[in-house]
Design a protein around this motif. Sequence first.
Motif, short mmCIF file in Angstrom:
data_model
loop_
_atom_site.label_atom_id
_atom_site.label_comp_id
_atom_site.label_asym_id
_atom_site.label_seq_id
_atom_site.Cartn_x
_atom_site.Cartn_y
_atom_site.Cartn_z
N CYS A 1 -10.96 -5.67 4.39
CA CYS A 1 -9.76 -4.88 4.70
C CYS A 1 -8.47 -5.65 4.51
O CYS A 1 -7.38 -5.06 4.48
CB CYS A 1 -9.83 -4.34 6.12
N THR B 1 -3.62 -2.68 5.60
CA THR B 1 -2.58 -1.70 5.31
C THR B 1 -3.12 -0.31 5.01
O THR B 1 -2.48 0.69 5.33
CB THR B 1 -1.68 -2.18 4.16
N MET B 2 -4.30 -0.22 4.39
CA MET B 2 -4.86 1.10 4.11
C MET B 2 -5.15 1.85 5.40
O MET B 2 -4.81 3.04 5.56
CB MET B 2 -6.14 1.00 3.28
N PRO C 1 0.33 5.22 -1.36
CA PRO C 1 -0.32 6.31 -2.11
C PRO C 1 0.66 7.17 -2.90
O PRO C 1 0.26 7.86 -3.84
CB PRO C 1 -1.01 7.12 -1.01
N ASP D 1 -13.74 -0.16 6.40
CA ASP D 1 -13.07 -0.78 5.26
C ASP D 1 -13.54 -2.23 5.17
O ASP D 1 -13.15 -3.07 5.98
CB ASP D 1 -11.55 -0.70 5.42
N THR E 1 -15.49 1.58 2.32
CA THR E 1 -14.65 1.31 1.16
C THR E 1 -14.57 -0.19 0.91
O THR E 1 -14.70 -1.00 1.83
CB THR E 1 -13.22 1.85 1.35
N THR F 1 -11.59 -1.93 -1.38
CA THR F 1 -10.44 -1.67 -2.26
C THR F 1 -9.97 -2.98 -2.91
O THR F 1 -10.46 -4.06 -2.61
CB THR F 1 -9.29 -1.04 -1.47
N TRP G 1 0.87 -1.19 0.00
CA TRP G 1 0.00 0.00 0.00
C TRP G 1 0.90 1.23 0.00
O TRP G 1 1.64 1.46 0.94
CB TRP G 1 -0.91 0.00 1.22
N ASP H 1 -4.25 3.85 -4.67
CA ASP H 1 -4.07 4.02 -3.22
C ASP H 1 -4.25 5.48 -2.83
O ASP H 1 -4.84 5.79 -1.78
CB ASP H 1 -2.69 3.53 -2.79
N TYR I 1 -8.05 6.40 -2.59
CA TYR I 1 -8.71 6.00 -1.35
C TYR I 1 -8.15 6.74 -0.14
O TYR I 1 -8.89 7.08 0.78
CB TYR I 1 -8.58 4.49 -1.15
N HIS I 2 -6.86 7.00 -0.14
CA HIS I 2 -6.25 7.69 1.00
C HIS I 2 -6.87 9.07 1.19
O HIS I 2 -7.17 9.48 2.33
CB HIS I 2 -4.74 7.80 0.81
#
Length: 240
Positions: free
Chosen positions: A43, A47-48, A19, A40, A100, A102, A17, A25, A28-29
């Motif tokens: 998930c 890591t996000m 950004p 999340d 979210t 992802t 992960w 990334d 979403y960040h």
Amino acid sequence: MISDAEAAALYDVLNPWDPGRYASDAFYHRLVMAADAVLDVGCGTGTMLHFARSQGHRGRLVGLDPDPAMLGRAVVRTDIEWVSGAAADAAWTREFDLATMTSHAFQCLTGDEELRASLSAIRAALRDGGRFAFETRHPLARAWEQWNPANATDVADPPLRSWYRVDSVAGDVVTFTGLLGDADGTVLRTEQTALRFLDVPTLNAFLTEAGFVIDDQCGDWDGTPIGPDSREIITIARRV
């Protein structure tokens, strides 16, 4: 053979992960950092949410995932809530500003009833006006045609190779096997997965039925509108 815990650790090696490197990334960040309470769904190793907290997020962060090995890596950070369960198991009511999914996790919802139950639970977890952000691969791009040993990914330490084999394409559901092997080609682990490739009208019909409106939808992480060459369907839907 490779254990579930080792496979979860390798997932982070193969899917870091970051950004700063990956537009997905970063997308979403930005959303997570702007929301006070985030759920999340799917998930994974967390890591996000780990990254958001390390970057100063002060609100509520909750990760939901059915995989014990993935959650086993996520829970090393104790200032985030971790819950075992699938999307349809979400049992919150009007507690989050943002939900979210992802890394194409949305595509794991392969059946109509599973999809309806998941969207209903996610909507219920959101406050009025709360948003649900996710992406799904555009079926016109036929991404599964690239899932073969010729497009394998190599890991340097330990020396491993990761690749895929498509087993079937039935309607909009693609079933494939992920394989991990050592440097001499010996297969150490296999895992079969099914993913659903919804087109835009079908996807949006499910969202509307569940009580969402589409706030934004694009075909690439730079905001390009969805077109015949789009590889993604990136969606921000809002609870109404």
